[in-house]
Design a protein around this motif. Structure first.
Motif, mmCIF file in Angstrom:
data_model
loop_
_atom_site.group_PDB
_atom_site.id
_atom_site.type_symbol
_atom_site.label_atom_id
_atom_site.label_comp_id
_atom_site.label_asym_id
_atom_site.label_seq_id
_atom_site.Cartn_x
_atom_site.Cartn_y
_atom_site.Cartn_z
ATOM 1 N N VAL A 142 -7.894 8.464 -7.640
ATOM 2 C CA VAL A 142 -8.140 9.300 -6.462
ATOM 3 C C VAL A 142 -8.621 8.437 -5.297
ATOM 4 N N ALA A 143 -9.639 7.616 -5.548
ATOM 5 C CA ALA A 143 -10.208 6.796 -4.476
ATOM 6 C C ALA A 143 -9.162 5.849 -3.900
ATOM 7 N N GLY A 144 -8.351 5.230 -4.762
ATOM 8 C CA GLY A 144 -7.320 4.311 -4.287
ATOM 9 C C GLY A 144 -6.294 5.008 -3.415
ATOM 10 N N HIS A 145 -5.853 6.181 -3.843
ATOM 11 C CA HIS A 145 -4.870 6.941 -3.058
ATOM 12 C C HIS A 145 -5.437 7.313 -1.695
ATOM 13 N N VAL A 146 -6.693 7.764 -1.683
ATOM 14 C CA VAL A 146 -7.317 8.175 -0.426
ATOM 15 C C VAL A 146 -7.419 6.984 0.531
ATOM 16 N N LEU A 147 -7.794 5.826 0.013
ATOM 17 C CA LEU A 147 -7.905 4.629 0.858
ATOM 18 C C LEU A 147 -6.553 4.258 1.461
ATOM 19 N N VAL A 148 -5.503 4.305 0.649
ATOM 20 C CA VAL A 148 -4.161 3.981 1.149
ATOM 21 C C VAL A 148 -3.724 4.991 2.207
ATOM 22 N N GLU A 149 -3.964 6.264 1.946
ATOM 23 C CA GLU A 149 -3.563 7.298 2.902
ATOM 24 C C GLU A 149 -4.320 7.176 4.217
ATOM 25 N N ARG A 150 -5.619 6.892 4.134
ATOM 26 C CA ARG A 150 -6.407 6.718 5.353
ATOM 27 C C ARG A 150 -5.939 5.489 6.124
ATOM 28 N N ASP A 151 -5.576 4.425 5.403
ATOM 29 C CA ASP A 151 -5.089 3.215 6.060
ATOM 30 C C ASP A 151 -3.776 3.486 6.791
ATOM 31 N N ARG A 152 -2.892 4.266 6.171
ATOM 32 C CA ARG A 152 -1.623 4.608 6.808
ATOM 33 C C ARG A 152 -1.845 5.447 8.068
ATOM 34 N N GLU A 153 -2.839 6.322 8.032
ATOM 35 C CA GLU A 153 -3.123 7.163 9.198
ATOM 36 C C GLU A 153 -3.648 6.337 10.367
ATOM 37 N N ARG A 154 -4.449 5.307 10.051
ATOM 38 C CA ARG A 154 -5.074 4.508 11.118
ATOM 39 C C ARG A 154 -4.178 3.389 11.615
ATOM 40 N N ALA A 155 -3.169 3.025 10.842
ATOM 41 C CA ALA A 155 -2.319 1.880 11.193
ATOM 42 C C ALA A 155 -1.474 2.188 12.427
ATOM 43 N N PRO A 156 -1.111 1.150 13.185
ATOM 44 C CA PRO A 156 -0.206 1.362 14.326
ATOM 45 C C PRO A 156 1.138 1.899 13.858
ATOM 46 N N ALA A 157 1.884 2.451 14.784
ATOM 47 C CA ALA A 157 3.209 2.989 14.444
ATOM 48 C C ALA A 157 4.056 1.899 13.805
#
Length: 233
Positions: A142-157
């Motif tokens: 769960v924690a790993g998935h959340v970190l990846v998803e948050r990183d994708r949201e914050r990353a530039p286009a």
């Protein structure tokens, strides 16, 4: 008309809204007082200094995340439901969760989910180290998935690369795969798929520890109705 007397809960609710909207760094006593239309001294009266306010917000966030009630007919299904609920709650409170983490209370935040997982893992018949491994593996998933998803949201286009990762040969031999990889990621579906596979593998019985009769070469039928393969450490 005079403003009704301010309550501690109103102060905490306004502080939580500020953190949700603008992040923990936005939370100042003056800013909070302005948000509430009151004096800074009133904020201090209700919650103390900023450190005390942050501590109270952490307690409030942990309480908001609350107990997790598993759903499903089997331990495996209920474990998956705990993971899905936990992921959703963490994604719904990103700034507040970050604040909890920064104050070193992440384990406390995970406690309700961990208790639910322990109960379901024991219901599946697991004990000792194997049971602990399952609880921790699901929590890490769960924690790993959340970190990846948050990183994708914050990353530039993201810009498309010149050559697609599946290559021309794969595109010819397996066009369905190429089309699927070309589509945007569906995080919720991907998480459900991965956590179901993880749980199915984790609940597989170790060789020599079967509780049921073999249902096929090298496989056993477990207490939760899942066909199980030997578990290897």
């Amino acid at each position: 008309m005079a403003r009704a007397a301010l309550t501690r809960e109103e102060v905490l609710a306004a502080a939580a809204d500020l953190v949700r909207r603008d992040g923990p760094q936005s939370l100042t006593m003056r800013g909070l007082a302005a948000e509430l239309g009151t004096a800074v001294t009133s904020i201090y009266w209700h919650v103390g200094n900023r450190e005390s306010l942050l501590d109270a917000l952490v307690e409030r966030t942990v309480a908001e995340l609350g107990a997790i009630r598993p759903a499903g007919r089997t331990p495996a299904a209920r474990i998956v439901s705990v993971a899905v609920t936990l992921r959703r709650r963490l994604l719904d409170h990103p700034h507040l969760v970050a604040m909890v983490h920064e104050r070193g209370l992440t384990e406390r935040m995970f406690l309700p989910a961990r208790r639910a997982l322990v109960h379901e893992v024991r219901a599946a018949g697991l004990r000792g180290t194997r049971a602990a491994d399952v609880v921790r593996a699901v929590q890490f998933q769960v924690a790993g998935h959340v970190l990846v998803e948050r990183d994708r949201e914050r990353a530039p286009a993201r810009h498309p690369v010149e050559e697609e990762p599946w290559g021309a040969r794969t595109a010819r031999e397996d066009p369905a795969l190429a089309r699927a990889l070309a589509r945007p990621v569906a995080p919720e579906r991907l998480f459900a798929l991965s956590v179901k596979a993880l749980v199915a593998g984790l609940l597989a019985e170790p060789a020599g520890e079967g509780r049921g009769r073999p249902s096929g070469p090298g496989r056993e039928s477990g207490a939760n109705g899942v066909s199980r393969a030997p578990y290897s450490h």
